[in-house]
Write a protein that holds these residues in place. Sequence first.
Motif, PDB file in Angstrom:
ATOM      1  N   HIS A 177       2.415  63.006  68.076  1.00  0.00           N
ATOM      2  CA  HIS A 177       2.426  64.447  68.312  1.00  0.00           C
ATOM      3  C   HIS A 177       3.114  64.764  69.638  1.00  0.00           C
ATOM      4  N   LEU A 182       4.844  64.577  64.834  1.00  0.00           N
ATOM      5  CA  LEU A 182       3.763  65.097  63.993  1.00  0.00           C
ATOM      6  C   LEU A 182       3.295  66.431  64.538  1.00  0.00           C
ATOM      7  N   SER A 183       2.983  67.339  63.642  1.00  0.00           N
ATOM      8  CA  SER A 183       2.407  68.610  64.051  1.00  0.00           C
ATOM      9  C   SER A 183       0.913  68.444  64.284  1.00  0.00           C
ATOM     10  N   ALA A 184       0.312  69.436  64.916  1.00  0.00           N
ATOM     11  CA  ALA A 184      -1.128  69.406  65.137  1.00  0.00           C
ATOM     12  C   ALA A 184      -1.875  69.375  63.806  1.00  0.00           C
ATOM     13  N   VAL A 187      -1.793  65.807  62.488  1.00  0.00           N
ATOM     14  CA  VAL A 187      -2.758  64.971  63.212  1.00  0.00           C
ATOM     15  C   VAL A 187      -4.167  65.224  62.670  1.00  0.00           C
TER      16      VAL A 187
END
Length: 566
Positions: A177, A182-184, A187
């Motif tokens: 992230h 990766l986006s929140a 995650v």
Amino acid sequence: MNDKTSPSAENLRKHSSEVVDGIECAPARSMLRAVGFTDEDFKKPQIGIASTWANVTPCNMHIDGLARIAEAGANAAGGKGVIFNTITISDGIANGTEGMKYSMVSREIIADSIEAVAGCEGFDGLIAIGGCDKNMPGCIMGLARLNRPSVFVYGGTIKPGAGHTDIISVFEAVGQHAKGELSAIQVKQIEEVAIPGPGSCGGMYTANTMASAIEALGMSLPGSSAQDAVSSDKENDCQRAGEAVMNLLRLDIKPRDIMTKSAFENAIKVVITLGGSTNAVLHLIGMARTVDVDLDLEDFVRIGKDTPLLADIRPSGKYMMSELVAIGGIQPLMKRMLDKGMLDGSCLTVTGKTLAENLADVQDYPADQQIIMPFDKPIKADSHLVILKGNLASEGAVAKITGKEGLRFEGRARVYSGEEAALAGILNGEVVAGDVIVIKDEGPKGGPGMREMLSPTSAVMGKGLGKSVALITDGRFSGGSHGFVVGHITPEAFEGGVIGLVQTGDNIIIDAVTREISVSVSDEELATRRAAWVRPAPKYTRGVLAKYARLVSSASTGAVTDLNLD
């Protein structure tokens, strides 16, 4: 050291309501009646069952049920089981926080509490059931101190999460992230599925490493280390443990009869072939010291030269522990090692038989399995647990080098005092390719507590820096850590070790072939820096962390709290 033999005869006299000279113990019998004892129970050997049950971690959330099964097994075999609890903490939850300083401390508390309860109550035999990382060595140390017939039971491994995920997937997702991969939301999606239920973390991390080591040591039943936490096999393991401890009582076999130097060497070899955690070095040395077996870092060097890494298991490999369980666990590997002359088959075990007798009828792995490599095609020809020395670690350091990271790293130091500062430097882009991240002030005394650097190492991997930076520390690592990492540096910074004198920009060399870790600074310059160095004030002056800091030995001697009490 308490060398008392089993108090069985004394207990039978003390608690029997049919013995006239036991009348003075009527109050004790009255207390025991209140918890369910009958007249017949007073005639039986008492088996203490140390349960590490707690809801603070999925590793241990099911152990209360396992303890009751072990109690039933002891009762069915003619004993009287008595369950008591000791503590556990959760490394996975505490990692990256101040709370992680209590992790190594918990190993000592577990050992102390088992010794205290069993010593006070006069149990004839003991069963201990552990789940999370420090449970295993803590239980063994507690059992060994009393030296009464004892069996260890592992709580078992967790199943993989959706998408072949586990707890390390979550830690590394944080780094991904930070890198923008990766986006929140992604995650969170990994976090929601990675831990599907009871059991210890699913790779060859510290829990599965130590469970395997203890089985190889002979202190748990064959197969105990490689069973799913929720399974009929694990329930059967607990039932059989109750029977086994009664057999050990009859045979008068105690931990010191089993935990010999040769047995520890067997355990070290199995840990190496499995690609086990660096924590095994700390724990095996600590366990050995409890029974006065002379085990040190040089034993890991000697054994490691001729022992290959064979298991393709996380964190450095592909597979999870549950997948090794499905093909037979570690018993076929041990049989292969025995047949090749790598293990001492004469070592006694908790079955009352030798290791060779236990392995005699074990079947080999399926022909098409890809988890355990053959001896002629190892992942690494010698140990991944590399003991390093040099001006940065005159008393030793422990590296986890599988060969995938390379065998040598030279780079500029980027120095941080404490894990939090290092993690911030990694996530905010301060750490760049070519750096050697130096995390000082995290040793057993200086931390105190010798925290694991799982958050920094996971962030390094998540940011794609795993092959371009190294990380060294006087702290330690999670079994889930991988990359070019070196821990357990001794002397630690708090004791005036050179790691506390390193400055950002210094050149550091780590060589797994020559087993060297050094800083390219002259002796004269180091002397100047040492003259200006001032020991930091203790971070804690009251409570368990303060006591631990005052008592604990160095990492190179197992970080134990009863080494220098003579």
